[in-house]
Design a protein around this motif. Structure first.
Motif, PDB file in Angstrom:
ATOM      1  N   VAL B  82       0.854  -1.201   0.000  1.00  0.00           N
ATOM      2  CA  VAL B  82       0.000   0.000   0.000  1.00  0.00           C
ATOM      3  C   VAL B  82       0.887   1.247   0.000  1.00  0.00           C
ATOM      4  CG1 VAL B  82      -1.773   1.290   1.260  1.00  0.00           C
ATOM      5  CG2 VAL B  82      -1.814  -1.220   1.252  1.00  0.00           C
ATOM      6  N   THR B  83       0.558   2.172  -0.877  1.00  0.00           N
ATOM      7  CA  THR B  83       1.359   3.385  -0.961  1.00  0.00           C
ATOM      8  C   THR B  83       0.740   4.494  -0.121  1.00  0.00           C
ATOM      9  OG1 THR B  83       1.879   2.790  -3.212  1.00  0.00           O
ATOM     10  CG2 THR B  83       2.398   5.037  -2.555  1.00  0.00           C
ATOM     11  N   VAL B  84       1.534   5.090   0.768  1.00  0.00           N
ATOM     12  CA  VAL B  84       1.081   6.242   1.535  1.00  0.00           C
ATOM     13  C   VAL B  84       1.941   7.439   1.138  1.00  0.00           C
ATOM     14  CG1 VAL B  84       0.735   7.232   3.828  1.00  0.00           C
ATOM     15  CG2 VAL B  84       0.367   4.788   3.463  1.00  0.00           C
ATOM     16  N   ASP B  85       1.322   8.391   0.474  1.00  0.00           N
ATOM     17  CA  ASP B  85       2.047   9.599   0.061  1.00  0.00           C
ATOM     18  C   ASP B  85       1.852  10.688   1.093  1.00  0.00           C
ATOM     19  OD1 ASP B  85       3.182   9.101  -2.661  1.00  0.00           O
ATOM     20  OD2 ASP B  85       1.084   8.562  -3.074  1.00  0.00           O
ATOM     21  N   LEU B  86       2.956  11.269   1.538  1.00  0.00           N
ATOM     22  CA  LEU B  86       2.899  12.382   2.482  1.00  0.00           C
ATOM     23  C   LEU B  86       3.468  13.618   1.802  1.00  0.00           C
ATOM     24  CD1 LEU B  86       4.467  10.548   5.571  1.00  0.00           C
ATOM     25  CD2 LEU B  86       2.043  10.778   5.037  1.00  0.00           C
ATOM     26  N   TYR B  87       2.665  14.647   1.708  1.00  0.00           N
ATOM     27  CA  TYR B  87       3.146  15.912   1.139  1.00  0.00           C
ATOM     28  C   TYR B  87       3.327  16.890   2.287  1.00  0.00           C
ATOM     29  CZ  TYR B  87       1.548  14.013  -3.339  1.00  0.00           C
ATOM     30  OH  TYR B  87       1.362  13.235  -4.448  1.00  0.00           O
ATOM     31  N   GLU B  88       4.566  17.316   2.501  1.00  0.00           N
ATOM     32  CA  GLU B  88       4.844  18.179   3.648  1.00  0.00           C
ATOM     33  C   GLU B  88       5.782  19.307   3.261  1.00  0.00           C
ATOM     34  OE1 GLU B  88       5.021  14.960   7.278  1.00  0.00           O
ATOM     35  OE2 GLU B  88       6.760  15.122   5.974  1.00  0.00           O
ATOM     36  N   ASP B  89       5.659  20.414   3.997  1.00  0.00           N
ATOM     37  CA  ASP B  89       6.548  21.561   3.833  1.00  0.00           C
ATOM     38  C   ASP B  89       7.305  21.719   5.149  1.00  0.00           C
ATOM     39  OD1 ASP B  89       7.537  24.283   3.885  1.00  0.00           O
ATOM     40  OD2 ASP B  89       6.199  24.706   2.195  1.00  0.00           O
ATOM     41  N   PHE B  90       8.624  21.873   5.072  1.00  0.00           N
ATOM     42  CA  PHE B  90       9.415  21.957   6.305  1.00  0.00           C
ATOM     43  C   PHE B  90       9.098  23.206   7.126  1.00  0.00           C
ATOM     44  CE2 PHE B  90      12.336  18.968   4.066  1.00  0.00           C
ATOM     45  CZ  PHE B  90      12.309  17.965   5.034  1.00  0.00           C
ATOM     46  N   MET B  91       8.434  24.197   6.505  1.00  0.00           N
ATOM     47  CA  MET B  91       8.096  25.422   7.225  1.00  0.00           C
ATOM     48  C   MET B  91       6.727  25.335   7.897  1.00  0.00           C
ATOM     49  SD  MET B  91       9.427  28.144   8.071  1.00  0.00           S
ATOM     50  CE  MET B  91       9.762  29.887   7.994  1.00  0.00           C
ATOM     51  N   CYS B  92       5.982  24.255   7.609  1.00  0.00           N
ATOM     52  CA  CYS B  92       4.572  24.201   8.007  1.00  0.00           C
ATOM     53  C   CYS B  92       4.406  23.609   9.409  1.00  0.00           C
ATOM     54  CB  CYS B  92       3.825  23.393   6.941  1.00  0.00           C
ATOM     55  SG  CYS B  92       2.500  22.324   7.451  1.00  0.00           S
ATOM     56  N   PRO B  93       3.896  24.428  10.360  1.00  0.00           N
ATOM     57  CA  PRO B  93       3.774  23.950  11.749  1.00  0.00           C
ATOM     58  C   PRO B  93       2.795  22.785  11.896  1.00  0.00           C
ATOM     59  CG  PRO B  93       3.050  26.251  11.540  1.00  0.00           C
ATOM     60  CD  PRO B  93       3.447  25.807  10.187  1.00  0.00           C
ATOM     61  N   ILE B  94       1.736  22.778  11.066  1.00  0.00           N
ATOM     62  CA  ILE B  94       0.767  21.672  11.158  1.00  0.00           C
ATOM     63  C   ILE B  94       1.427  20.369  10.717  1.00  0.00           C
ATOM     64  CG2 ILE B  94      -1.589  20.956  10.579  1.00  0.00           C
ATOM     65  CD1 ILE B  94      -2.109  23.833   9.664  1.00  0.00           C
ATOM     66  N   CYS B  95       2.394  20.484   9.775  1.00  0.00           N
ATOM     67  CA  CYS B  95       3.128  19.290   9.364  1.00  0.00           C
ATOM     68  C   CYS B  95       3.961  18.757  10.524  1.00  0.00           C
ATOM     69  CB  CYS B  95       4.048  19.608   8.180  1.00  0.00           C
ATOM     70  SG  CYS B  95       3.167  20.202   6.734  1.00  0.00           S
ATOM     71  N   LYS B  96       4.525  19.692  11.278  1.00  0.00           N
ATOM     72  CA  LYS B  96       5.323  19.268  12.431  1.00  0.00           C
ATOM     73  C   LYS B  96       4.429  18.547  13.446  1.00  0.00           C
ATOM     74  CE  LYS B  96       8.313  20.729  16.135  1.00  0.00           C
ATOM     75  NZ  LYS B  96       9.485  21.477  16.501  1.00  0.00           N
ATOM     76  N   ASN B  97       3.250  19.104  13.692  1.00  0.00           N
ATOM     77  CA  ASN B  97       2.298  18.440  14.592  1.00  0.00           C
ATOM     78  C   ASN B  97       1.958  17.046  14.088  1.00  0.00           C
ATOM     79  OD1 ASN B  97       2.235  20.780  16.017  1.00  0.00           O
ATOM     80  ND2 ASN B  97       0.228  21.452  15.260  1.00  0.00           N
ATOM     81  N   PHE B  98       1.705  16.975  12.779  1.00  0.00           N
ATOM     82  CA  PHE B  98       1.365  15.686  12.176  1.00  0.00           C
ATOM     83  C   PHE B  98       2.518  14.710  12.342  1.00  0.00           C
ATOM     84  CE2 PHE B  98       1.873  12.998   8.382  1.00  0.00           C
ATOM     85  CZ  PHE B  98       0.766  12.176   8.549  1.00  0.00           C
ATOM     86  N   GLU B  99       3.733  15.186  12.119  1.00  0.00           N
ATOM     87  CA  GLU B  99       4.915  14.339  12.266  1.00  0.00           C
ATOM     88  C   GLU B  99       5.013  13.787  13.690  1.00  0.00           C
ATOM     89  OE1 GLU B  99       7.569  13.148  10.403  1.00  0.00           O
ATOM     90  OE2 GLU B  99       6.249  13.586   8.722  1.00  0.00           O
ATOM     91  N   SER B 100       4.854  14.677  14.697  1.00  0.00           N
ATOM     92  CA  SER B 100       4.974  14.184  16.073  1.00  0.00           C
ATOM     93  C   SER B 100       3.883  13.187  16.396  1.00  0.00           C
ATOM     94  CB  SER B 100       4.949  15.325  17.106  1.00  0.00           C
ATOM     95  OG  SER B 100       4.990  16.562  16.518  1.00  0.00           O
ATOM     96  N   ALA B 101       2.687  13.392  15.818  1.00  0.00           N
ATOM     97  CA  ALA B 101       1.574  12.513  16.161  1.00  0.00           C
ATOM     98  C   ALA B 101       1.648  11.173  15.432  1.00  0.00           C
ATOM     99  CB  ALA B 101       0.253  13.214  15.841  1.00  0.00           C
ATOM    100  N   SER B 102       2.074  11.177  14.179  1.00  0.00           N
ATOM    101  CA  SER B 102       1.882   9.986  13.348  1.00  0.00           C
ATOM    102  C   SER B 102       3.134   9.383  12.751  1.00  0.00           C
ATOM    103  CB  SER B 102       0.911  10.315  12.203  1.00  0.00           C
ATOM    104  OG  SER B 102      -0.278  10.846  12.719  1.00  0.00           O
ATOM    105  N   SER B 103       4.261  10.106  12.812  1.00  0.00           N
ATOM    106  CA  SER B 103       5.452   9.632  12.104  1.00  0.00           C
ATOM    107  C   SER B 103       5.888   8.237  12.565  1.00  0.00           C
ATOM    108  CB  SER B 103       6.591  10.625  12.301  1.00  0.00           C
ATOM    109  OG  SER B 103       7.731  10.163  11.641  1.00  0.00           O
ATOM    110  N   ALA B 104       5.992   8.059  13.904  1.00  0.00           N
ATOM    111  CA  ALA B 104       6.476   6.785  14.417  1.00  0.00           C
ATOM    112  C   ALA B 104       5.584   5.634  13.963  1.00  0.00           C
ATOM    113  CB  ALA B 104       6.549   6.848  15.940  1.00  0.00           C
TER     114      ALA B 104
END
Lengths: 161, 249
Positions: B82-104
């Motif tokens: 299954v392919t999971v595509d993540l589109y993120e911007d290193f400047m985007c704070p919501i992306c950082k929140n998403f990373e902390s919540a779901s990255s692991a």
């Protein structure tokens, strides 16, 4: 000779409308011209055209807006610039109505770079349209009474200004 | 001259005068209209040529990292079905929140062989770094890191050190320092960051994102279908996992 108060006042009202509409275009263009890629994404967010077309519109639009703003500010062919302004405004409003009916959650990108709204932010389509209607009224005044003070038109026509 | 003929002469003069004025008005209207159309066409051509000029520059300067997948616009982690595509911007704070919540959790799915994670580093927030275009610089640096096999480490380190929106962003020197801290010590990495070697690539990756009609970051796509939480919010790990399970059948 027509020297009623009404005919003396109209050029001043039209002048205000002209300067106001010029400011609208100049501000709208200035907020987009610094980041044309972002301007392209704002057009793209409407999902009306392919990205390649959106890119071209996003690049051309800010320059057109500033061009119209300058032309209105100096008062060159005021009736024509007002007519072009009106046409553009109607197109923009149609775009907003489209986004609204399609349920897109976007910033209209009218005076900003637009794009998708973050969670918890609401769309303001109704207000956007009302505001554009106000601008359309300014264009309408100029279409109806294009003679204004301090305009190149006036100087060229040999009217005292 | 009789009074009557003087009146007639006055009248004739007035008519001639009015005709001359009307004629002048027509001429002025014609030429000012021509001028307006010319100005607007020139304005449009300037905008058009700026866009196509930038396109050309992007094409000639394009260096695609050899490890990039998905038309050379993403970096893959894992190789699940299954392919999971993540589109993120290193400047985007919501992306950082998403990373902390779901990255692991997402990395675990990749390690378990369930999904292929594809990271798309897009740069839609260049305007939020006082003209230093941090989004594009950081995305380009991530490509350089990927080329040396350290994408995920570098990606995580950049999010850990995320600058405030509307600050200058991290300087190139700081980005290189972060690279060093996770083992990117080669001159090649530093040179790629300083020279902006992958700037055109970052532009292309962002345009691919836009051409797919995505607008915001983070955007999460499971097997081609965008996953969102209630009211278009960022989905939780649970929601993404459900979508993955569903896609896996």
């Amino acid at each position: 000779m027509e020297t009623t108060t009404r005919s003396a006042v109209w050029p001043w009202i039209s002048t205000l409308a002209r300067v106001g509409l010029a400011a609208v275009w100049l501000i709208a263009g200035a907020t987009k011209i610094g980041d044309l890629a972002e301007s392209a994404r704002a057009v793209n967010a409407y999902q009306l055209v392919s990205y390649d077309v959106a890119k071209m519109i996003g690049g051309v639009q800010p320059f057109l807006e500033i061009g119209l703003g300058v032309l209105l500010l100096i008062g060159l062919a005021t009736r024509l610039t007002a007519a072009i302004s009106a046409v553009l405004l109607v197109i923009f409003m149609a775009g907003i109505v489209w986004a609204w009916t399609k349920g897109l959650r976007i910033d209209c990108g009218c005076f900003s770079s637009g794009g998708e709204l973050g969670a918890g932010r609401n769309t303001t389509y109704g207000l956007d349209i009302l505001r554009d209607l106000g601008f359309l009224a300014l264009a309408g005044v100029l279409l109806w009474r294009p003679r204004t003070r301090y305009s190149i038109d006036g100087v060229l026509m040999g009217e005292s200004s | 001259m009789s009074k009557g003929s003087r009146d007639r002469a006055d009248k004739a003069r007035r008519i001639v005068e009015q005709q001359r004025l009307a004629e002048r008005r027509r001429t002025v209207t014609l030429w000012t209209s021509v001028a307006v159309v010319a100005v607007l066409i020139i304005a449009g051509v300037i905008g058009y040529s700026m866009v196509s000029g930038k396109d050309e520059k992007t094409q000639t300067a394009l260096v695609t990292p050899s490890v990039a997948v998905d038309e050379g616009t993403a970096f893959a982690v894992g190789s699940g079905p299954v392919t999971v595509d993540l589109y993120e911007d290193f400047m985007c704070p919501i992306c950082k929140n998403f990373e902390s919540a779901s990255s692991a959790g997402l990395r675990q799915l990749a390690t378990a062989g369930k999904v292929t994670l594809r990271y798309h580093v897009v740069s839609i927030l260049d305007r939020a770094s006082n003209g230093t275009e941090y989004s594009t610089r950081s995305a380009g640096a991530a490509a350089a890191a990927a080329e040396e096999g350290k994408f995920t480490e570098f990606h995580d380190a950049l999010y850990a050190d995320q600058p405030e929106e509307n600050s200058d962003g991290l300087s190139n020197a700081k980005i290189i320092e972060i690279g060093k801290s996770i083992g990117l010590t080669s001159d090649k990495f530093a040179e790629a960051v300083n020279a902006g070697m992958y700037t055109a690539w970052a532009t292309k990756a962002t345009e691919t994102f836009s051409a797919r009609h995505f607008n915001g970051t983070p955007t999460i796509v499971v097997n081609g279908t965008q996953v969102t939480g209630p009211q278009d919010s960022v989905p939780t790990l649970d929601l993404i996992t459900q979508a993955v399970d569903k896609a896996a059948g």
